[in-house]
Design an enzyme around this catalytic site. Sequence first.
Site, PDB file in Angstrom:
ATOM      1  N   GLY A  62       0.827  -1.200   0.000  1.00 25.20           N
ATOM      2  CA  GLY A  62       0.000   0.000   0.000  1.00 25.20           C
ATOM      3  C   GLY A  62       0.858   1.245   0.000  1.00 25.20           C
ATOM      4  O   GLY A  62       1.874   1.295   0.688  1.00 25.20           O
ATOM      5  N   VAL A  64       1.135   4.757   1.252  1.00 24.89           N
ATOM      6  CA  VAL A  64       0.485   5.576   2.290  1.00 24.89           C
ATOM      7  C   VAL A  64       0.250   7.021   1.845  1.00 24.89           C
ATOM      8  O   VAL A  64      -0.509   7.751   2.483  1.00 24.89           O
ATOM      9  CB  VAL A  64       1.261   5.545   3.635  1.00 24.89           C
ATOM     10  CG1 VAL A  64       1.245   4.162   4.250  1.00 24.89           C
ATOM     11  CG2 VAL A  64       2.675   6.092   3.494  1.00 24.89           C
ATOM     12  N   ASP A  96      16.372  16.160   3.536  1.00 21.32           N
ATOM     13  CA  ASP A  96      16.982  17.272   4.268  1.00 21.32           C
ATOM     14  C   ASP A  96      17.723  18.237   3.348  1.00 21.32           C
ATOM     15  O   ASP A  96      18.587  17.821   2.561  1.00 21.32           O
ATOM     16  CB  ASP A  96      17.982  16.721   5.307  1.00 21.32           C
ATOM     17  CG  ASP A  96      17.309  15.925   6.417  1.00 21.32           C
ATOM     18  OD1 ASP A  96      16.066  15.878   6.453  1.00 21.32           O
ATOM     19  OD2 ASP A  96      18.035  15.357   7.261  1.00 21.32           O
ATOM     20  N   TYR A 155      10.313  18.207   7.168  1.00 19.86           N
ATOM     21  CA  TYR A 155      10.161  17.104   8.129  1.00 19.86           C
ATOM     22  C   TYR A 155       9.600  17.611   9.465  1.00 19.86           C
ATOM     23  O   TYR A 155       8.667  17.015  10.025  1.00 19.86           O
ATOM     24  CB  TYR A 155      11.540  16.462   8.319  1.00 19.86           C
ATOM     25  CG  TYR A 155      11.588  15.199   9.134  1.00 19.86           C
ATOM     26  CD1 TYR A 155      11.378  13.956   8.533  1.00 19.86           C
ATOM     27  CD2 TYR A 155      11.885  15.229  10.497  1.00 19.86           C
ATOM     28  CE1 TYR A 155      11.462  12.781   9.284  1.00 19.86           C
ATOM     29  CE2 TYR A 155      11.968  14.065  11.244  1.00 19.86           C
ATOM     30  CZ  TYR A 155      11.759  12.842  10.630  1.00 19.86           C
ATOM     31  OH  TYR A 155      11.847  11.689  11.376  1.00 19.86           O
ATOM     32  N   LYS A 159       6.094  16.463  11.126  1.00 19.56           N
ATOM     33  CA  LYS A 159       6.107  15.789  12.433  1.00 19.56           C
ATOM     34  C   LYS A 159       5.380  16.614  13.495  1.00 19.56           C
ATOM     35  O   LYS A 159       4.722  16.063  14.383  1.00 19.56           O
ATOM     36  CB  LYS A 159       7.550  15.494  12.858  1.00 19.56           C
ATOM     37  CG  LYS A 159       8.260  14.476  11.959  1.00 19.56           C
ATOM     38  CD  LYS A 159       7.574  13.117  11.976  1.00 19.56           C
ATOM     39  CE  LYS A 159       8.386  12.042  11.301  1.00 19.56           C
ATOM     40  NZ  LYS A 159       7.699  10.724  11.297  1.00 19.56           N
ATOM     41  N   PRO A 185      10.460   9.946  18.834  1.00 16.77           N
ATOM     42  CA  PRO A 185      11.832   9.440  19.012  1.00 16.77           C
ATOM     43  C   PRO A 185      12.853  10.536  18.727  1.00 16.77           C
ATOM     44  O   PRO A 185      12.624  11.419  17.890  1.00 16.77           O
ATOM     45  CB  PRO A 185      11.951   8.331  17.959  1.00 16.77           C
ATOM     46  CG  PRO A 185      10.548   8.020  17.537  1.00 16.77           C
ATOM     47  CD  PRO A 185       9.785   9.299  17.710  1.00 16.77           C
ATOM     48  N   ILE A 188      17.767   7.741  16.587  1.00 13.81           N
ATOM     49  CA  ILE A 188      17.792   6.292  16.811  1.00 13.81           C
ATOM     50  C   ILE A 188      18.704   5.674  15.733  1.00 13.81           C
ATOM     51  O   ILE A 188      18.768   6.195  14.611  1.00 13.81           O
ATOM     52  CB  ILE A 188      16.351   5.709  16.690  1.00 13.81           C
ATOM     53  CG1 ILE A 188      15.341   6.503  17.555  1.00 13.81           C
ATOM     54  CG2 ILE A 188      16.326   4.225  17.043  1.00 13.81           C
ATOM     55  CD1 ILE A 188      15.579   6.500  19.038  1.00 13.81           C
ATOM     56  N   ARG A 197      25.412  12.861   7.278  1.00 11.95           N
ATOM     57  CA  ARG A 197      26.870  12.860   7.115  1.00 11.95           C
ATOM     58  C   ARG A 197      27.571  12.601   8.455  1.00 11.95           C
ATOM     59  O   ARG A 197      27.187  13.186   9.474  1.00 11.95           O
ATOM     60  CB  ARG A 197      27.295  14.217   6.529  1.00 11.95           C
ATOM     61  CG  ARG A 197      28.444  14.133   5.548  1.00 11.95           C
ATOM     62  CD  ARG A 197      28.676  15.471   4.889  1.00 11.95           C
ATOM     63  NE  ARG A 197      29.138  16.467   5.849  1.00 11.95           N
ATOM     64  CZ  ARG A 197      28.951  17.790   5.699  1.00 11.95           C
ATOM     65  NH1 ARG A 197      28.293  18.258   4.661  1.00 11.95           N
ATOM     66  NH2 ARG A 197      29.418  18.627   6.601  1.00 11.95           N
TER      67      ARG A 197
HETATM   68  N1  CAA Z   1      22.770  25.875  12.575  1.00 15.64           N
HETATM   69  C1  CAA Z   1      23.157  26.946  11.830  1.00 15.64           C
HETATM   70  N2  CAA Z   1      23.862  26.853  10.697  1.00 15.64           N
HETATM   71  C2  CAA Z   1      24.158  25.613  10.287  1.00 15.64           C
HETATM   72  C3  CAA Z   1      23.777  24.465  10.999  1.00 15.64           C
HETATM   73  C4  CAA Z   1      23.083  24.635  12.191  1.00 15.64           C
HETATM   74  N3  CAA Z   1      22.706  23.602  12.947  1.00 15.64           N
HETATM   75  N4  CAA Z   1      24.218  23.392  10.341  1.00 15.64           N
HETATM   76  C5  CAA Z   1      24.862  23.847   9.239  1.00 15.64           C
HETATM   77  N5  CAA Z   1      24.822  25.198   9.229  1.00 15.64           N
HETATM   78  C6  CAA Z   1      25.433  26.069   8.228  1.00 15.64           C
HETATM   79  C7  CAA Z   1      26.888  25.701   8.024  1.00 15.64           C
HETATM   80  O1  CAA Z   1      27.698  26.359   8.963  1.00 15.64           O
HETATM   81  C8  CAA Z   1      27.141  26.161   6.605  1.00 15.64           C
HETATM   82  O2  CAA Z   1      27.347  27.541   6.583  1.00 15.64           O
HETATM   83  P1  CAA Z   1      28.373  28.191   5.532  1.00 15.64           P
HETATM   84  O3  CAA Z   1      27.815  27.827   4.187  1.00 15.64           O
HETATM   85  O4  CAA Z   1      28.305  29.643   5.856  1.00 15.64           O
HETATM   86  O5  CAA Z   1      29.687  27.545   5.834  1.00 15.64           O
HETATM   87  C9  CAA Z   1      25.820  25.923   5.909  1.00 15.64           C
HETATM   88  O6  CAA Z   1      24.833  25.857   6.955  1.00 15.64           O
HETATM   89  C10 CAA Z   1      25.813  24.646   5.120  1.00 15.64           C
HETATM   90  O7  CAA Z   1      26.000  23.545   6.021  1.00 15.64           O
HETATM   91  P2  CAA Z   1      26.194  22.052   5.500  1.00 15.64           P
HETATM   92  O8  CAA Z   1      27.640  21.880   5.082  1.00 15.64           O
HETATM   93  O9  CAA Z   1      25.714  21.111   6.528  1.00 15.64           O
HETATM   94  O10 CAA Z   1      25.249  22.051   4.207  1.00 15.64           O
HETATM   95  P3  CAA Z   1      24.872  20.893   3.294  1.00 15.64           P
HETATM   96  O11 CAA Z   1      24.033  21.477   2.212  1.00 15.64           O
HETATM   97  O12 CAA Z   1      26.049  20.050   2.948  1.00 15.64           O
HETATM   98  O13 CAA Z   1      23.956  19.949   4.223  1.00 15.64           O
HETATM   99  C11 CAA Z   1      22.090  19.264   5.452  1.00 15.64           C
HETATM  100  C12 CAA Z   1      22.713  20.399   4.658  1.00 15.64           C
HETATM  101  C13 CAA Z   1      21.909  18.047   4.556  1.00 15.64           C
HETATM  102  C14 CAA Z   1      20.740  19.737   5.943  1.00 15.64           C
HETATM  103  C15 CAA Z   1      23.017  18.905   6.616  1.00 15.64           C
HETATM  104  O14 CAA Z   1      23.275  20.054   7.381  1.00 15.64           O
HETATM  105  C16 CAA Z   1      22.446  17.845   7.527  1.00 15.64           C
HETATM  106  O15 CAA Z   1      22.429  16.691   7.202  1.00 15.64           O
HETATM  107  N6  CAA Z   1      21.986  18.250   8.734  1.00 15.64           N
HETATM  108  C17 CAA Z   1      21.393  17.340   9.715  1.00 15.64           C
HETATM  109  C18 CAA Z   1      19.933  17.160   9.429  1.00 15.64           C
HETATM  110  C19 CAA Z   1      19.354  16.158  10.404  1.00 15.64           C
HETATM  111  O16 CAA Z   1      19.589  16.187  11.596  1.00 15.64           O
HETATM  112  N7  CAA Z   1      18.542  15.243   9.896  1.00 15.64           N
HETATM  113  C20 CAA Z   1      17.987  14.241  10.698  1.00 15.64           C
HETATM  114  C21 CAA Z   1      17.797  13.014   9.866  1.00 15.64           C
HETATM  115  S1  CAA Z   1      17.281  11.621  10.843  1.00 15.64           S
HETATM  116  C22 CAA Z   1      15.730  11.979  11.270  1.00 15.64           C
HETATM  117  O17 CAA Z   1      15.122  12.891  10.815  1.00 15.64           O
HETATM  118  C23 CAA Z   1      15.097  11.078  12.290  1.00 15.64           C
HETATM  119  C24 CAA Z   1      14.580  11.854  13.410  1.00 15.64           C
HETATM  120  O18 CAA Z   1      13.367  11.964  13.533  1.00 15.64           O
HETATM  121  C25 CAA Z   1      15.491  12.442  14.398  1.00 15.64           C
END
Ligand code: CAA
Length: 248
Positions: A62, A64, A96, A155, A159, A185, A188, A197
Amino acid sequence: MDANQKRVALVTGATGGLGTAMCQKLYEDGFRVVANYRNAEKAEKWKEEQKVLGFEIDMVEGDVCNFESCQKMIAEIKEKIGVIDILVNNAGITRDKPFHKMSKEDWDAVISTNLDSVFNCTRHVIEDMREQSFGRVINISSVNGQRGQYGQANYSAAKAGMHGFTKTLAMEVAQKGVTVNTISPGYIATDMVMAVREDIRQKIIQQIPLGRLGGTEEIAYLVSFLASEKASFITGANYAINGGQHVS
Ligand code: CAA
């Protein structure tokens, strides 16, 4: 209900990390488990793996994101197995990206899979639950629906939307013996989190007071409890399981 008759639990997005742990725990605790999937090839392999481990789980295809597909899936379960007593809205994806780079497709895919899905599935089980004066709807949200997370506007919005849904539906169906709750959660150890990354993930783990990722079974225990008769006074609640990362 006949004491020998098992409660039927449908878990959406069942073949993922959290879904698998939920199916296994519900099975161990005596539920008749039905696992929803979209990818037939992955599902076939998953079913075999579960069988080898001793879990006899029914599977149903299915999409969703699609209201009619959910209607068909739920009708099929009703016909072949019985009325769904427990629905776990677990299916979810991430796309993301910082918001200024987020496409309409990234937005739509996440809202549709993570939030529209909750309407699509719940709408088709709720009338039977009301009629039989028993039901459990368990919505799997996220710590990032309670707070913001860089790169997750789509996201977090989906959520967070689940919380409003849970609270309202809980009020509406309480007198019919149906409970509706959310689990949020934190990070996890699933493929979804491992796809973040490495350097970013390590920084996130440093923000978790318990100093580690959660285990999938640590979410599954609560799913099974909320599904049980013992949890009948719990409704409209949100349970955070995040190692202390976000305390509200
Ligand atoms: N706060 C403020 N600025 C931030 C930041 C933060 N937390 N994180 C990154 N930045 C800034 C960086 O400093 C950078 O700035 P400059 O360009 O001036 O240097 C800019 O943002 C780009 O950062 P990235 O190199 O990280 O950018 P990217 O495009 O390569 O990646 C992203 C972007 C994919 C969103 C990456 O930051 C990422 O993966 N973040 C984590 C997202 C996350 O936690 N996802 C959870 C997935 S699991 C899930 O969702 C399950 C659950 O329920 C918990």
